[in-house]
Design an enzyme around this catalytic site. Structure first.
Site: not given
Length: 337
Positions: A60, A129
């Site tokens: 990321e 998540h």
């Protein structure tokens, strides 16, 4: 007018933007050949080629860092982080570089990037998540933060974000991808094809950043919500019979404070709803602003309904999720105060 899911609307926004401006590129984790874990970028690589829609390593900080460099050289990257929970390695690049570039260069450079990421729970994703980290970004000067609640807004807001000269963090409530969700998990899902906000205009249009929408007008209490919580608030108002004015903020930064003040000044009551944890959540900022701007109009304390201050649980998903029962209780208590 065609009806689309939020997935299709988001894909359409990128397609329209890439077709209009060759500087727009899309990349991220599995977004190219595979089309993204939620299929939001399906078909874009085949249509525009591997130089404009491509996969990136699962890194990321590298994805965001590369996007910032590309933006400084004149491109308009729209990058995907696979889940909002994964953005933290890229947080330093977003905060220290993307958000500051205009300021530190005295306007010589801007950073027209969009960082897209699915957020929120309701899909049994567990603690890694299901997070809603929007407040971490609203604290940062130089960023814009967007949370759409429906396909029509999602397309218009994403096009506006891609065209914006500054960095935009674009949260996509994953529980809304295929239909509105009112918090009643035991009921069948209503598809966007049966909802008026599933109607998405063709071609190019924008929804202005920083402009809220009144989803239902009312006189008893103002509900400030965004993303999935808009539909939970609507369900709670129906089930309690409270005449609530529900404001879908759509953009958290910049915030449509005028709309908030006008509504609270009319109703005299305010309930703030969000899925993220309560402590230092964005609801705290909303409550402070309402208190500052509407003190003499308030007839009851401002209430907050949020996630709990714990990691998002898997087995107790619906005990954590701020459902219509909890929101309904807050509405009733605010009316009785």
């Amino acid at each position: 007018m065609a009806r689309k899911t939020m997935i299709e609307a988001i894909r359409d926004a990128m397609d329209v933007s890439m077709g209009r401006d060759e500087r727009v590129i899309v990349f991220g984790e599995d977004v190219g050949f595979f089309g993204g874990v939620f299929r939001c970028t399906a078909g874009l690589q085949a249509k525009y080629g591997k130089s404009r829609c491509f996969d990136a390593p699962i890194n990321e900080s590298g994805i965001v860092g590369a996007a910032i460099g590309m933006a400084a050289y004149g491109l308009r990257p729209c990058v995907e982080v696979q889940f909002a929970d994964y953005v933290y390695p890229g947080y330093d690049q977003i905060v220290s570089e993307a958000a500051r570039l205009r300021y530190r260069s005295n306007g010589d450079f801007t950073c027209p990037i969009v960082v897209r990421m699915p957020s929120g729970g309701g899909i049994f994703g567990g603690q890694t998540h299901s997070q809603s980290p929007e407040a971490l970004f609203t604290h940062v000067s130089g960023l814009k933060v967007v949370v759409p609640s429906n396909p029509r807004d999602a397309k218009g807001l994403l096009i506006a974000a891609i065209e914006d000269p500054d960095p935009v963090i674009f949260f996509e409530p994953k529980r809304l991808y295929n239909g509105p969700f009112d918090g009643h998990h035991e009921r069948p899902v209503t598809p966007w094809s049966k909802h008026e906000l599933g109607e998405v205009p063709d071609g190019h249009y924008t929804v202005p950043l920083g402009k809220a929408a009144i989803r239902s007008e009312g006189d008893d209490v103002t509900v400030l919500a965004y993303g999935t919580m808009v539909y939970v608030a609507e369900a709670a108002a129906r089930e309690t019979g409270v005449d609530a004015e529900i404001i879908d903020l759509r953009t958290l930064l910049p915030l449509d404070l005028d709309a908030i003040v006008a509504s609270v000044s009319k109703t005299g009551r305010c309930v703030v709803v969000h899925e993220a944890t309560q402590t230092s959540g964005f609801g705290a900022e909303l409550a402070a602003l309402v208190q500052e701007r509407c003190f003499y109009q308030l007839e009851a304390p401002i209430a907050r309904v949020t996630g709990w201050d714990t990691p998002y649980p898997h087995a107790q998903e619906w005990d954590y999720f701020p459902g219509p029962a909890r929101v309904g209780r807050a509405l009733m208590e605010t009316m009785e105060a």
